[in-house]
Design an enzyme around this catalytic site. Sequence first.
Site, PDB file in Angstrom:
ATOM      1  N   GLU A   1       0.843  -1.197   0.000  1.00 23.77           N
ATOM      2  CA  GLU A   1       0.000   0.000   0.000  1.00 23.77           C
ATOM      3  C   GLU A   1       0.884   1.255   0.000  1.00 23.77           C
ATOM      4  O   GLU A   1       0.492   2.309  -0.498  1.00 23.77           O
ATOM      5  CB  GLU A   1      -0.959   0.007   1.206  1.00 23.77           C
TER       6      GLU A   1
ATOM      7  N   HIS B   1       6.140 -26.733   2.804  1.00 24.75           N
ATOM      8  CA  HIS B   1       5.295 -27.813   2.278  1.00 24.75           C
ATOM      9  C   HIS B   1       4.213 -27.268   1.360  1.00 24.75           C
ATOM     10  O   HIS B   1       3.215 -27.938   1.097  1.00 24.75           O
ATOM     11  CB  HIS B   1       4.689 -28.600   3.448  1.00 24.75           C
TER      12      HIS B   1
ATOM     13  N   LYS C   1     -13.464   1.708  -3.571  1.00 24.50           N
ATOM     14  CA  LYS C   1     -14.448   1.954  -2.499  1.00 24.50           C
ATOM     15  C   LYS C   1     -15.676   2.666  -3.062  1.00 24.50           C
ATOM     16  O   LYS C   1     -16.815   2.323  -2.756  1.00 24.50           O
ATOM     17  CB  LYS C   1     -13.831   2.841  -1.414  1.00 24.50           C
TER      18      LYS C   1
HETATM   19  O1  F6P Z   1      -8.114   0.312   2.318  1.00 23.30           O
HETATM   20  C1  F6P Z   1      -7.429   1.485   2.504  1.00 23.30           C
HETATM   21  C2  F6P Z   1      -7.414   1.956   3.900  1.00 23.30           C
HETATM   22  O2  F6P Z   1      -7.626   3.322   3.828  1.00 23.30           O
HETATM   23  C3  F6P Z   1      -6.118   1.630   4.627  1.00 23.30           C
HETATM   24  O3  F6P Z   1      -5.103   2.512   4.315  1.00 23.30           O
HETATM   25  C4  F6P Z   1      -6.567   1.711   6.048  1.00 23.30           C
HETATM   26  O4  F6P Z   1      -5.643   1.126   6.920  1.00 23.30           O
HETATM   27  C5  F6P Z   1      -7.872   0.978   5.955  1.00 23.30           C
HETATM   28  O5  F6P Z   1      -8.429   1.399   4.720  1.00 23.30           O
HETATM   29  C6  F6P Z   1      -8.838   1.234   7.082  1.00 23.30           C
HETATM   30  O6  F6P Z   1      -9.191   2.592   7.155  1.00 23.30           O
HETATM   31  P1  F6P Z   1      -9.870   3.209   8.416  1.00 23.30           P
HETATM   32  O7  F6P Z   1      -8.961   3.020   9.574  1.00 23.30           O
HETATM   33  O8  F6P Z   1     -10.083   4.640   8.083  1.00 23.30           O
HETATM   34  O9  F6P Z   1     -11.176   2.489   8.656  1.00 23.30           O
END
Ligand code: F6P
Length: 543
Positions: free
Chosen positions: A351, A382, A511
């Site tokens: 990331e 394994h 998202k």
């Molecule tokens: O999936 C991306 C992300 O933004 C990560 O960087 C982060 O750790 C995770 O989602 C959870 O985000 P939050 O803590 O804001 O719920």
Amino acid sequence: MGVETSAAWQALQLHCDSGMGAMHLSSLFGEANRVDRFSLELDELYIDFSKNRITEETLSLLQALAEQQGLKHEIERLLVGEEVNDTEERPALHSALRAQGQDVSGVAEQVQGDVEAVLQKMTQMVDKIRAGHWRGYSGKPITDVVNIGVGGSDLGPLMITHSLQTVHSPVNLHFISSIDGTQTSNLLRGLNQETTLFILASKSFTTIDTLSNAETAKDWLRECIKSDDVIHAQHFIGVSTKPDKMTEWGIPPENQLLFWDWVGGRYSLWSAIGFPIALKIGMPGFRELLQGAHLMDQHFATAPLSENIPVVLGLIDIWNINFLNIHDKAILPYDARLKYLPSYLEQLVMESNGKSVAKSGDSVAYKTCPVLWGEVGPNAQHAFYQLLHQGTQAVMCDFIAPVERDDFDATSHAEKDESLRHQHELALANCFAQSRVLMLGDGAIPDNLKSSFDSPFKHYPGNQPSNTILMKTISAKTLGMLVAMYEHKTYVEGVMWGINSFDQWGVELGKLIAKETYSAIKEKTLAERFDSSTKALIDRVAK
Ligand code: F6P
């Protein structure tokens, strides 16, 4: 013009083309004392990087590249709290979270008061829960604590608490992260509403995965508790950078633990996101974890580049990736307590550096982050080691192991301790054997067995580079050092590639589109403008 056109990069390319690129690792071990020259030690961590295709010349050329890229200055900018995360216009001050007032300057110093205030609040809450004084709605003490979070709000605490599983804790800890609800429903079936406390952990407090699991947990509590006020006051703690959102959700201010936007999600285990760790090992233990990481921060800040562990390891990755064309990395811990370390590092590394646009806004003309994965070593032997030994893929490996185990009495001759000592030695033997065979290939076959390996199917090319990282024991302090080492190494690589290691725009679009797709699952006509594959998938769900 990118770094690949620079003099230092070109010098490395020449070094590679004029011999190093074609050299077999085994030929480097003719040198006397190679391991003394290609290993570093800091307190309870020892790192052997001699099983890499490097010479002293390689390291000095890499160091010249680091100097050319202004690495020393960039390290300083990170640690004092300058705006290294430029697309989000903020510093990345995870190191300030673990300084505990020591050796800090700049913005890192200015935030110390706020950081300590949260540590104090954590102490009160942790002590109350661990002492059995935090009561559920019916007056019974809390026995089970469930962390609801995902990504950085899950993996760090999960990895560290699992690694410290032999430390006795007065409460049982559980983690749920996945949006599908299976983990949640399975877990809740075995818990009691009277004695269960939830931690709602989300930096943004908008992550649908976490909020949907939290709603399911709240509905489960509502089966027994009529008042939402009681649910929020006695069965939820919130950890976030967004107090208003926590309040809106129902969590009262006294149950809120804050951190700040200058803590990246995947760098947040040192903040109040580490609350489950503190519950597991107590606040003194949590402070030891911070102290271990701070030790590495100090080393990173002050050691010369040639003796600086995160710098040397980062530069060797650059050599492997950009010059030897090795684009895969395996994380192989030889202790099942480190089971979640590969998953944790997957997020930290990929990331952070899984990017193809430089800070300048231009696309990069070179490879950046490797594909990183891993598994507890003995199990992986394994499973996927076949590929490491005989596949077509070049893979660089990190072997990680504790030298001693402190969860049994290594000096006792009681039968159980004898057999556990035996198992520990077996694990170490396997760890060292694998890195040796991956390096030497056929060269590791003892003379008296050579004839039985006389087959093309029993040929081991070797030449897979690796680092071996030995921790004295698995403790809060050594874990702090280890994780901080990987964080800084990740930053070093980002600096070399000229990318921002602290944003994550790549995950944002997914998202957004998931929200749109959810609406289309609920209201099928909205899927009309989707591609035929996605539409057909939604149709199947509707049917
Ligand atoms: O999936 C991306 C992300 O933004 C990560 O960087 C982060 O750790 C995770 O989602 C959870 O985000 P939050 O803590 O804001 O719920």
